[in-house]
Design a protein around this motif. Sequence first.
Motif, mmCIF file in Angstrom:
data_model
loop_
_atom_site.group_PDB
_atom_site.id
_atom_site.type_symbol
_atom_site.label_atom_id
_atom_site.label_comp_id
_atom_site.label_asym_id
_atom_site.label_seq_id
_atom_site.Cartn_x
_atom_site.Cartn_y
_atom_site.Cartn_z
ATOM 1 N N ILE A 134 -8.021 -1.590 3.305
ATOM 2 C CA ILE A 134 -6.768 -0.912 3.703
ATOM 3 C C ILE A 134 -7.334 0.025 4.918
ATOM 4 O O ILE A 134 -6.435 0.022 5.754
ATOM 5 N N TYR A 138 -4.932 -0.996 7.978
ATOM 6 C CA TYR A 138 -3.842 -0.007 8.586
ATOM 7 C C TYR A 138 -4.373 1.081 9.323
ATOM 8 O O TYR A 138 -3.655 1.623 9.870
ATOM 9 N N LEU A 162 -6.101 -6.271 0.184
ATOM 10 C CA LEU A 162 -4.983 -5.417 0.634
ATOM 11 C C LEU A 162 -3.793 -5.448 0.092
ATOM 12 O O LEU A 162 -3.056 -4.446 0.012
ATOM 13 N N SER A 163 -3.326 -6.470 -0.676
ATOM 14 C CA SER A 163 -2.112 -6.607 -1.359
ATOM 15 C C SER A 163 -2.286 -5.767 -2.602
ATOM 16 O O SER A 163 -1.282 -4.748 -2.882
ATOM 17 N N LYS A 166 -2.710 -1.904 -1.372
ATOM 18 C CA LYS A 166 -1.257 -1.350 -0.910
ATOM 19 C C LYS A 166 -0.458 -1.098 -2.115
ATOM 20 O O LYS A 166 0.134 -0.014 -2.255
#
Length: 180
Positions: A134, A138, A162-163, A166
Amino acid sequence: MGQINDIALVAQVVVFKNIKAFDTLVKKYQSPIRRFFLHQTLGDSELSDDLAQETFIKAYTSLSSFKNLSSFSTWLYRIAYNVFYDYIRSRKEECGLDTYEVDAQYHTEQKAVGEHMDLYLGLSQLKEVERSCITLFYMEDLALDRISDIMGIPTGTIKSHLSRGKEKLANFLKNNGYER
């Protein structure tokens, strides 16, 4: 252009022992590296500074091993990533418990002011690998292939972390009064 300049600076340090050239690299990358650690340590600025300093010391001492197979910044982030995980491992070995997460949570709760602290509390809910993904994607705006090089794991695995990260972060923030 930046990559060519970085390579020229690395060559000056390695070949001519030009410390000013390394100083230029430090000035260029100290803010991004420190910011990476700031997110990883959930806002602990003193620890972030210490880890960033250790990263640059390791980079300087191993600069001759830089083979230009990736960009200098990717190589430097890889060192930073390893420095952070060495720190985590040493904390676990010293204490037996995952006191890093406990310390970070209480440290964050003491300073719980504003949205940054809410974000750090949310990040503290993630696994370390999810937090790294992350942060790099991001917050540092790095491409998936660079994150894969830095972390040494496949791009598909990065996407999975990431999924999941998030989703966990979104749920935490939603449960604490933030809209999606």
